[in-house]
Write an enzyme that holds these catalytic residues in place. Structure first.
Site, PDB file in Angstrom:
ATOM      1  N   GLY A 208       0.842  -1.208   0.000  1.00 23.29           N
ATOM      2  CA  GLY A 208       0.000   0.000   0.000  1.00 23.29           C
ATOM      3  C   GLY A 208       0.865   1.240   0.000  1.00 23.29           C
ATOM      4  O   GLY A 208       2.059   1.178  -0.296  1.00 23.29           O
ATOM      5  N   ASN A 209       0.277   2.384   0.313  1.00 24.12           N
ATOM      6  CA  ASN A 209       1.060   3.621   0.414  1.00 24.12           C
ATOM      7  C   ASN A 209       0.405   4.552   1.430  1.00 24.12           C
ATOM      8  O   ASN A 209      -0.612   4.207   2.036  1.00 24.12           O
ATOM      9  CB  ASN A 209       1.214   4.277  -0.958  1.00 24.12           C
ATOM     10  N   TYR A 210       0.982   5.726   1.598  1.00 20.48           N
ATOM     11  CA  TYR A 210       0.573   6.611   2.696  1.00 20.48           C
ATOM     12  C   TYR A 210      -0.629   7.503   2.385  1.00 20.48           C
ATOM     13  O   TYR A 210      -0.985   8.349   3.202  1.00 20.48           O
ATOM     14  CB  TYR A 210       1.746   7.515   3.081  1.00 20.48           C
TER      15      TYR A 210
END
Ligand code: PMT
Length: 402
Positions: A208-210
């Site tokens: 995933g990412n932020y």
């Protein structure tokens, strides 16, 4: 813009209440019909006589008139208004509005109001900065209310800082701006992607990412406030859906692709704000991967590019815009993405800029358009950045002629 508009002006117990007389006069000069509702402590700062002389109407403050028992219906008032403006709004009133503490006429009217609500805070700098005040304001925003940020300057305490109620003419300008934009995208359908995507590795892990979704949700709120039909395709985020927005929750890039391409076919525009994972694990493990002590090699396959596909699908009259999140060679990379994905314009934000990018409430963007226009904006709140972006989008999708 305010001609004939029915406006409830809520006045609370702040020294800035003296400005409410100017505000009332300014609203009436613009052609608005104003009904004042005061909290009991508001009356300590400015008299109802002054205000009713300006509006030509009795001020409402109690649930009923003591001498003859006349009932003042907060429900009717709430339904009557085209807009409700609470100015000045104290920390106490903001807290009650955020938490539904309906112990006075102003709060019951607010809870009954179906119209847009504007709140102009006024308090000392430390009260304004306090996490509980900020939390309450955030809550009010999440309910779709409009916060008119206080100005910075000398306060009643003689301290300097942010907390002064915005000047009456600027508050009036906010309302005018709101009403002029309100229907500017009526009849238009806009698809917005927001948040991250999660690409499953096994039942407990993902790539995933932020991304928090804040930028995309701000765009959705702004487009909806201008009357557009908004479809928000949201990755996994913990944000509440802005009012009047249709939300489709997805998890992976593949699900986001399906929803966005389906919804775009009859849309007027797409704003691709999601931080979509470029790669996903080539194979999903049905069981949790075990630790072996050896290196683990994950094979990743490229995900489909949603923005590029929408750019390919685009028919005459449709607009597709994207974002570029860069860490180097910002301008070159953003322009290259705009060409490659066939976007009408691209919004560059760089992680090298303080105050821009993931999770925070601010962003600093530059918009590049296919026609060669380049507009750099200062750092602003994501809500304001969204308004700037939707202003540009509006140039591409003219209002539907009635
Ligand atoms: O959500 P927040 O915490 O508020 O943060 C906002 C943000 C930083 C995520 C947002 O402002 C932003 O920059 N979004 C785009 C992030 C991104 O993935 O940028 P990119 O340069 O990798 O992608 C370029 C464009 O292609 C983007 O419009 C992206 O949505 C789109 N894309 C990318 C890959 C893919 N498979 N499909 C896509 O549609």
């Amino acid at each position: 813009m305010l001609e004939g508009k029915k406006i409830i002006l809520g006045i609370t117990g702040s020294i800035a209440a003296y400005k409410a007389a100017y505000l009332t006069r300014a609203l009436i000069k613009k052609g608005a019909e104003v009904q004042i509702v005061m909290t009991p402590s508001g009356k300590e700062f400015i008299t109802p006589v002054t205000l009713s002389a300006l509006t030509g109407k009795p001020v409402v403050s109690e649930f009923f008139t003591a001498n003859d028992g006349t009932w003042h219906s907060h429900v009717e008032l709430g339904l009557w208004a085209d807009a409700m403006l609470v100015a000045p709004a104290t920390a106490s009133t903001i807290g009650k509005m955020a938490n539904g503490i309906a112990d006075n006429m102003l709060i019951t009217t607010y809870l009954s109001a179906k119209c847009p609500v504007f709140v102009a805070p006024a308090m000392d700098l430390d009260m304004f900065a306090h996490p509980s005040t900020q939390h309450n304001l955030e809550r009010l925003r999440s309910y779709g209310n409009h916060i008119i940020e206080p100005a910075t300057g000398e306060l009643a305490s003689h301290l300097e800082g942010k907390g002064r109620m915005e000047e009456p003419d600027r508050i009036v300008a906010c309302l005018e701006n709101f009403f002029s934009r309100r229907q500017s995208l009526a009849g238009r359908k806009i698809v917005i992607t927001a948040g991250p995507t999660y690409e499953k590795i096994d039942p407990v892990r993902f790539i995933g990412n932020y991304s928090s979704g804040k930028m995309g949700f701000a765009l959705a709120a702004d487009c909806a406030a201008r009357g557009a039909e908004v479809v928000l395709v949201a990755g996994p985020v913990s944000l509440s859906t802005p009012p009047s927005v249709r939300r489709i929750d997805v998890e992976s890039a593949a699900q986001m692709y399906d929803a966005a391409t389906r919804e775009f076919s009859d849309a007027d525009a797409a704003l691709c704000c999601a931080a979509v994972a470029d790669y996903a694990p080539a194979a999903y493990s049905e069981q949790k991967l075990k630790r072996t002590g050896e290196n683990l090699v994950l094979t990743l396959s490229p995900n489909k590019d949603i923005a590029a596909e929408l750019g390919r699908m685009k028919r005459a009259g449709q607009c597709v815009a994207g974002f570029a999140l860069e860490t180097e060679h910002e301008t070159v990379n953003a322009q290259e993405k705009m060409q490659h994905k066939n976007l009408d314009f691209i919004v560059l934000n760089s992680l090298r800029e303080q105050g821009a990018g993931f999770r925070i409430d601010t962003n600093k963007v530059t918009i590049f358009e296919q026609n060669g226009n380049k507009t750099e904006y200062p750092m602003k709140s994501k809500r304001e950045v969204a308004a700037d972006i939707v202003d540009v989008l509006s140039e591409y999708i003219a209002p539907v002629k009635k």
